[in-house]
Scaffold this active site. Structure first.
Site, PDB file in Angstrom:
ATOM      1  N   ALA A 291     109.810   2.159  59.463  1.00  0.00           N
ATOM      2  CA  ALA A 291     108.757   2.391  58.479  1.00  0.00           C
ATOM      3  C   ALA A 291     109.408   2.511  57.103  1.00  0.00           C
ATOM      4  O   ALA A 291     110.573   2.154  56.923  1.00  0.00           O
ATOM      5  CB  ALA A 291     107.965   3.651  58.832  1.00  0.00           C
ATOM      6  N   SER A 292     108.659   3.011  56.135  1.00  0.00           N
ATOM      7  CA  SER A 292     109.142   3.014  54.755  1.00  0.00           C
ATOM      8  C   SER A 292     110.337   3.938  54.539  1.00  0.00           C
ATOM      9  O   SER A 292     111.180   3.678  53.686  1.00  0.00           O
ATOM     10  CB  SER A 292     108.001   3.407  53.812  1.00  0.00           C
ATOM     11  OG  SER A 292     107.490   4.687  54.162  1.00  0.00           O
TER      12      SER A 292
ATOM     13  N   ALA B  49     112.433   5.415  57.215  1.00  0.00           N
ATOM     14  CA  ALA B  49     113.502   5.458  58.211  1.00  0.00           C
ATOM     15  C   ALA B  49     113.216   4.476  59.340  1.00  0.00           C
ATOM     16  O   ALA B  49     112.145   3.867  59.407  1.00  0.00           O
ATOM     17  CB  ALA B  49     113.622   6.880  58.772  1.00  0.00           C
ATOM     18  N   GLN B  50     114.204   4.345  60.221  1.00  0.00           N
ATOM     19  CA  GLN B  50     114.003   3.597  61.453  1.00  0.00           C
ATOM     20  C   GLN B  50     114.535   4.430  62.616  1.00  0.00           C
ATOM     21  O   GLN B  50     115.373   5.299  62.433  1.00  0.00           O
ATOM     22  CB  GLN B  50     114.672   2.231  61.395  1.00  0.00           C
ATOM     23  CG  GLN B  50     116.158   2.244  61.129  1.00  0.00           C
ATOM     24  CD  GLN B  50     116.656   0.862  60.733  1.00  0.00           C
ATOM     25  OE1 GLN B  50     116.027   0.150  59.962  1.00  0.00           O
ATOM     26  NE2 GLN B  50     117.810   0.499  61.282  1.00  0.00           N
ATOM     27  N   VAL B  51     114.003   4.138  63.799  1.00  0.00           N
ATOM     28  CA  VAL B  51     114.303   4.961  64.971  1.00  0.00           C
ATOM     29  C   VAL B  51     115.067   4.135  66.002  1.00  0.00           C
ATOM     30  O   VAL B  51     114.680   3.007  66.319  1.00  0.00           O
ATOM     31  CB  VAL B  51     113.004   5.517  65.592  1.00  0.00           C
ATOM     32  CG1 VAL B  51     113.326   6.354  66.826  1.00  0.00           C
ATOM     33  CG2 VAL B  51     112.237   6.353  64.574  1.00  0.00           C
TER      34      VAL B  51
ATOM     35  N   LYS C 149     116.316   9.204  64.408  1.00  0.00           N
ATOM     36  CA  LYS C 149     115.644   8.704  63.206  1.00  0.00           C
ATOM     37  C   LYS C 149     116.649   8.693  62.063  1.00  0.00           C
ATOM     38  O   LYS C 149     117.202   9.728  61.702  1.00  0.00           O
ATOM     39  CB  LYS C 149     114.449   9.616  62.882  1.00  0.00           C
ATOM     40  CG  LYS C 149     113.596   9.169  61.718  1.00  0.00           C
ATOM     41  CD  LYS C 149     112.391  10.107  61.595  1.00  0.00           C
ATOM     42  CE  LYS C 149     111.484   9.708  60.457  1.00  0.00           C
ATOM     43  NZ  LYS C 149     110.286  10.596  60.382  1.00  0.00           N
TER      44      LYS C 149
ATOM     45  N   ASP D  13      99.728  12.804  58.417  1.00  0.00           N
ATOM     46  CA  ASP D  13      99.982  11.369  58.571  1.00  0.00           C
ATOM     47  C   ASP D  13      99.706  10.942  60.013  1.00  0.00           C
ATOM     48  O   ASP D  13     100.556  10.356  60.676  1.00  0.00           O
ATOM     49  CB  ASP D  13     101.430  11.059  58.182  1.00  0.00           C
ATOM     50  CG  ASP D  13     101.670   9.561  57.999  1.00  0.00           C
ATOM     51  OD1 ASP D  13     100.682   8.830  57.777  1.00  0.00           O
ATOM     52  OD2 ASP D  13     102.841   9.133  58.061  1.00  0.00           O
TER      53      ASP D  13
END
Length: 223
Positions: free
Chosen positions: A11-12, A14-16, A29, A162
């Site tokens: 996503a804007s 971070a990445q997992v 994350k 969110d």
């Protein structure tokens, strides 16, 4: 033990990635490179643009947007803060007895830019095919989701702001047959004071009862 380089989600902020630590499956994350360094400039640019637009256009009234983002973006970029939000939410869900799981944070492998947690299985609430295959009752899922967020709003005043489909996973509980929610991404929460929660509850009650006077009084209290 191992770390899978391709991310399972991005996503804007971070990445997992999936990793295994002492044989246990985990989700890690990782914040995008350089994001924190550019964030301060992004906030200044946004504030400048919004302030200029408000001076130039009488009908432009989005100054609140900059006021909302400026204090909250740094919090979202601090994964230690997110970890504490997650732990608070987990404790509150236990108090309610609702079938909602928040992934456990592994603090010894967490920093401001890396958040490590136990991996919790599930599928997106919007995945209609998986939902059909699961045999879970849609009405029960709806009631559970509503109860989870209602408890955050009205009982605790500690609200996940969110709750899009990527942050709500569904699965069967360990006993099978009953839906269970996995609530993800606890970077941004809003605190609601008791007066607001009380007036907001009065507003909903008055709306359900078509109590015009009650609606008016609740709105005055919320103003």
């Amino acid at each position: 033990d191992s770390f899978e380089a391709p991310p399972i989600a991005s996503a804007s902020r971070a990445q997992v990635h999936v990793a295994y630590i002492n044989g246990k499956k985990c989700a890690i994350k990782v914040q995008h490179r350089g994001l924190r360094e550019t964030a301060k400039g992004d906030i200044r640019n946004l504030e400048t643009a919004v302030n200029l637009a408000e001076r130039l256009f009488d009908d432009f009234s989005f100054g609140w947007l900059a006021d909302e983002i400026a204090p909250n973006l740094p919090k979202e970029l601090d994964f230690i803060h997110e970890g504490h939000n997650a732990e608070t939410a987990a404790e509150q869900m236990k108090m309610t007895g609702l079938n909602c799981i928040v992934p456990k944070i592994l603090w010894d492998k967490t920093s401001t830019r890396v958040l490590t947690m136990e991996f919790e299985e599930g599928f997106k609430v919007s995945d209609t095919e998986r939902l059909k295959q699961s045999g879970l009752d849609k009405a029960e899922i709806t009631r559970l989701i509503t109860a989870v967020f209602a408890s955050q709003v009205f009982e605790f005043g500690h609200v996940h702001v969110d709750p899009h489909e990527g942050n709500l996973l569904i699965r069967s509980n360990k006993n099978g047959g009953k839906p269970q929610i996995v609530l993800l991404d606890h970077g941004l929460y809003r605190s609601l004071d008791p007066d607001f929660r009380r007036n907001y509850a009065k507003l909903w009650k008055s709306l359900m009862l078509a109590d015009i006077q009650g609606i008016h009084q609740a709105c005055v209290g919320l103003n």
